[in-house]
Scaffold this active site. Sequence first.
Site, PDB file in Angstrom:
ATOM      1  N   PRO A   1     132.070  90.242  -1.071  1.00 29.56           N
ATOM      2  CG  PRO A   1     133.045  90.388   1.047  1.00 29.56           C
ATOM      3  CD  PRO A   1     132.287  89.461   0.171  1.00 29.56           C
TER       4      PRO A   1
ATOM      5  CE1 TYR B   1     136.884  97.866  -6.155  1.00 30.44           C
ATOM      6  CE2 TYR B   1     136.489 100.230  -5.950  1.00 30.44           C
ATOM      7  CZ  TYR B   1     136.834  99.010  -5.388  1.00 30.44           C
ATOM      8  OH  TYR B   1     137.116  98.937  -4.043  1.00 30.44           O
TER       9      TYR B   1
ATOM     10  CE1 TYR C   1     140.068  96.660  -3.953  1.00 31.30           C
ATOM     11  CE2 TYR C   1     139.145  94.524  -3.361  1.00 31.30           C
ATOM     12  CZ  TYR C   1     139.005  95.891  -3.514  1.00 31.30           C
ATOM     13  OH  TYR C   1     137.793  96.490  -3.245  1.00 31.30           O
TER      14      TYR C   1
ATOM     15  CG  HIS D   1     140.261 106.229  -2.202  1.00 28.46           C
ATOM     16  ND1 HIS D   1     140.707 105.077  -1.623  1.00 28.46           N
ATOM     17  CD2 HIS D   1     140.496 107.224  -1.305  1.00 28.46           C
ATOM     18  CE1 HIS D   1     141.184 105.350  -0.416  1.00 28.46           C
ATOM     19  NE2 HIS D   1     141.066 106.639  -0.204  1.00 28.46           N
TER      20      HIS D   1
ATOM     21  CE  LYS E   1     130.928  97.350  -8.142  1.00 28.33           C
ATOM     22  NZ  LYS E   1     131.056  98.783  -8.377  1.00 28.33           N
TER      23      LYS E   1
HETATM   24  P1  FAD Z   1     121.072  95.407   5.852  1.00 27.87           P
HETATM   25  O1  FAD Z   1     122.140  96.399   6.015  1.00 27.87           O
HETATM   26  O2  FAD Z   1     121.341  93.996   6.243  1.00 27.87           O
HETATM   27  O3  FAD Z   1     119.809  95.940   6.677  1.00 27.87           O
HETATM   28  C1  FAD Z   1     118.679  95.156   6.943  1.00 27.87           C
HETATM   29  C2  FAD Z   1     118.056  95.603   8.258  1.00 27.87           C
HETATM   30  O4  FAD Z   1     116.855  94.873   8.481  1.00 27.87           O
HETATM   31  C3  FAD Z   1     118.961  95.326   9.444  1.00 27.87           C
HETATM   32  O5  FAD Z   1     119.118  96.499  10.208  1.00 27.87           O
HETATM   33  C4  FAD Z   1     118.229  94.235  10.212  1.00 27.87           C
HETATM   34  O6  FAD Z   1     118.425  94.311  11.616  1.00 27.87           O
HETATM   35  C5  FAD Z   1     116.793  94.502   9.823  1.00 27.87           C
HETATM   36  N1  FAD Z   1     115.909  93.339   9.947  1.00 27.87           N
HETATM   37  C6  FAD Z   1     116.187  92.035   9.666  1.00 27.87           C
HETATM   38  N2  FAD Z   1     115.101  91.259   9.891  1.00 27.87           N
HETATM   39  C7  FAD Z   1     114.129  92.090  10.306  1.00 27.87           C
HETATM   40  C8  FAD Z   1     112.776  91.875  10.691  1.00 27.87           C
HETATM   41  N3  FAD Z   1     112.220  90.649  10.691  1.00 27.87           N
HETATM   42  N4  FAD Z   1     112.047  92.933  11.072  1.00 27.87           N
HETATM   43  C9  FAD Z   1     112.590  94.187  11.068  1.00 27.87           C
HETATM   44  N5  FAD Z   1     113.866  94.445  10.725  1.00 27.87           N
HETATM   45  C10 FAD Z   1     114.612  93.412  10.343  1.00 27.87           C
HETATM   46  N6  FAD Z   1     128.954  96.577   0.329  1.00 27.87           N
HETATM   47  C11 FAD Z   1     129.483  97.583  -0.411  1.00 27.87           C
HETATM   48  O7  FAD Z   1     128.773  98.195  -1.213  1.00 27.87           O
HETATM   49  N7  FAD Z   1     130.804  97.972  -0.316  1.00 27.87           N
HETATM   50  C12 FAD Z   1     131.629  97.353   0.565  1.00 27.87           C
HETATM   51  O8  FAD Z   1     132.792  97.774   0.680  1.00 27.87           O
HETATM   52  C13 FAD Z   1     131.108  96.252   1.341  1.00 27.87           C
HETATM   53  N8  FAD Z   1     131.884  95.622   2.233  1.00 27.87           N
HETATM   54  C14 FAD Z   1     131.321  94.702   3.076  1.00 27.87           C
HETATM   55  C15 FAD Z   1     132.135  94.141   4.033  1.00 27.87           C
HETATM   56  C16 FAD Z   1     131.590  93.240   4.926  1.00 27.87           C
HETATM   57  C17 FAD Z   1     132.484  92.634   5.968  1.00 27.87           C
HETATM   58  C18 FAD Z   1     130.196  92.892   4.869  1.00 27.87           C
HETATM   59  C19 FAD Z   1     129.585  91.931   5.856  1.00 27.87           C
HETATM   60  C20 FAD Z   1     129.386  93.446   3.894  1.00 27.87           C
HETATM   61  C21 FAD Z   1     129.923  94.358   3.000  1.00 27.87           C
HETATM   62  N9  FAD Z   1     129.153  94.949   2.029  1.00 27.87           N
HETATM   63  C22 FAD Z   1     129.721  95.899   1.215  1.00 27.87           C
HETATM   64  C23 FAD Z   1     127.735  94.595   1.889  1.00 27.87           C
HETATM   65  C24 FAD Z   1     126.783  95.585   2.577  1.00 27.87           C
HETATM   66  O9  FAD Z   1     127.146  95.726   3.926  1.00 27.87           O
HETATM   67  C25 FAD Z   1     125.329  95.098   2.448  1.00 27.87           C
HETATM   68  O10 FAD Z   1     125.084  94.783   1.108  1.00 27.87           O
HETATM   69  C26 FAD Z   1     124.326  96.156   2.940  1.00 27.87           C
HETATM   70  O11 FAD Z   1     124.287  96.165   4.346  1.00 27.87           O
HETATM   71  C27 FAD Z   1     122.904  95.899   2.409  1.00 27.87           C
HETATM   72  O12 FAD Z   1     122.006  96.836   2.951  1.00 27.87           O
HETATM   73  P2  FAD Z   1     120.501  96.449   3.227  1.00 27.87           P
HETATM   74  O13 FAD Z   1     119.863  97.702   3.738  1.00 27.87           O
HETATM   75  O14 FAD Z   1     119.940  95.773   2.050  1.00 27.87           O
HETATM   76  O15 FAD Z   1     120.547  95.334   4.358  1.00 27.87           O
HETATM   77  C1  PHB Z   2     135.832  97.848   3.248  1.00 31.84           C
HETATM   78  O1  PHB Z   2     136.470  98.911   3.390  1.00 31.84           O
HETATM   79  O2  PHB Z   2     135.186  97.352   4.183  1.00 31.84           O
HETATM   80  C2  PHB Z   2     135.856  97.154   1.953  1.00 31.84           C
HETATM   81  C3  PHB Z   2     136.520  97.741   0.882  1.00 31.84           C
HETATM   82  C4  PHB Z   2     136.556  97.093  -0.338  1.00 31.84           C
HETATM   83  C5  PHB Z   2     135.946  95.865  -0.475  1.00 31.84           C
HETATM   84  C6  PHB Z   2     135.280  95.279   0.587  1.00 31.84           C
HETATM   85  C7  PHB Z   2     135.243  95.921   1.816  1.00 31.84           C
HETATM   86  O3  PHB Z   2     136.016  95.227  -1.669  1.00 31.84           O
END
Ligand code: FAD
Ligand code: PHB
Length: 393
Positions: free
Chosen positions: A295, A387, A203, A75, A299
């Site tokens: 979100p 962004y 947005y 995009h 990021k």
């Molecule tokens: P997580 O993905 O949370 O992974 C952590 C892992 O650790 C999980 O699998 C969990 O089960 C495991 N765990 C937890 N506790 C334990 C334990 N005690 N022992 C062993 N394992 C454990 N980010 C973006 O960059 N762009 C986006 O568009 C965006 N949109 C989002 C939309 C939504 C609706 C949501 C909810 C989040 C969004 N995010 C977005 C944020 C993004 O999803 C998170 O920042 C990302 O998942 C972080 O990755 P992580 O590996 O740090 O943590």
């Molecule tokens: C998504 O596609 O899930 C998404 C896209 C942009 C955002 C947050 C979530 O800012």
Amino acid sequence: MNAQRTQVAIIGAGPAGLLLGQLLHREGIDSVVLEATSRAHVESRVRAGVLEHQSVDILQAAGVGARMRREGLLHHGIELRFQGSRHRIDFGALTGKSVMIYGQHEVVKDLIAARVQAALPLLFEIRDVQLSGLESSAPRVQFRAEGQTHALECDFVAGCDGFHGICRSYLPASGVKLFERVYPFAWLGILAAAPPASQELVYALHEHGFALLSMRSPTLSRLYLQCAPDEDLDGWPDERVWEELQVRLATRDGFSLTTGPIQQKSVTAMRSFVVEPMQWGRLFLAGDAAHIVPPTGAKGMNLALADVHVLARALVSHFRYGSDDLLRRYSEQCLHRIWKVQRFSWWMTALLHRFDTDNDFDRRRQTAELEYLASSPAAQQSLAENYVGPPLE
Ligand code: FAD
Ligand code: PHB
């Protein structure tokens, strides 16, 4: 008790933990990844969807970018929508860069496939993780799997277990500072089998609140609505979700949403959070374990990938050259980027949501800010460069 040894024990198989394991593997460093939930669960959890251009490069360089290049959607801009009019922010013209639409669970699938292919240890459904010896040079991770207690001796522990994980609690309360802001709203998100009604993300700010049109593929739409933090999904049958999205995304030139069966519906709380420092002894936190952003700036996953990119380089420097300089600077280096991204995510959130404390002044100021963005290349440049993602240092 079963005892094992590895160089880096990685807690959590989200994007942060899995990418760290992959980056270390490519440098000849051993790791064991321990995940609390099942493979099916982590591979189907619908979350982030936007990869900054640097995240694309990091995944590509890690050898897990082939399917993303094939199936991801490049995009070159986004649309801002308010008062019924559309305003495109042209990333290509403003920054020469783009972002990639590719679901987080697809990134996770690719990383798990690479780990399984290389026959590297990745344990699912483990319980009761306990850390010890973090201030020594021989930390230890104890956990339960298949009814047995296991001990993992290691040189370092990477806490990649997300916001609700246990690793952060091992930082001593007296040695860390927490920064937090909880927002007075949440997002109601849907995934629908419907072709996206726009080629780029939209947005929107409407009198009723924020709405976002996003996507996962040419046949799957991902949409969000600002709602109350304790919103009851029972009050949102599918027809009401589509009606409200249509109202908030409407334009004077007759925009119409494409609808389809809703496959998933959920409410996501909005929070800004940082712990400083992100390290204690030989425990290093990365990703959501150390910080959360609302979100709106897309990021969270990108920050998680950037953290482990820095951490992997620091660990390589330790194991290959015996230098701990990069490990000592890990937290400071990551926090520099994290606070830039915190600011941007907070700003995008404030720009595009209705706050229950808004008075007439705030409303006018918010409209003026959106109009400024719509008309000023300088303001658009600032949004665009944040962004697509600040450069990796
Ligand atoms: P997580 O993905 O949370 O992974 C952590 C892992 O650790 C999980 O699998 C969990 O089960 C495991 N765990 C937890 N506790 C334990 C334990 N005690 N022992 C062993 N394992 C454990 N980010 C973006 O960059 N762009 C986006 O568009 C965006 N949109 C989002 C939309 C939504 C609706 C949501 C909810 C989040 C969004 N995010 C977005 C944020 C993004 O999803 C998170 O920042 C990302 O998942 C972080 O990755 P992580 O590996 O740090 O943590
Ligand atoms: C998504 O596609 O899930 C998404 C896209 C942009 C955002 C947050 C979530 O800012």
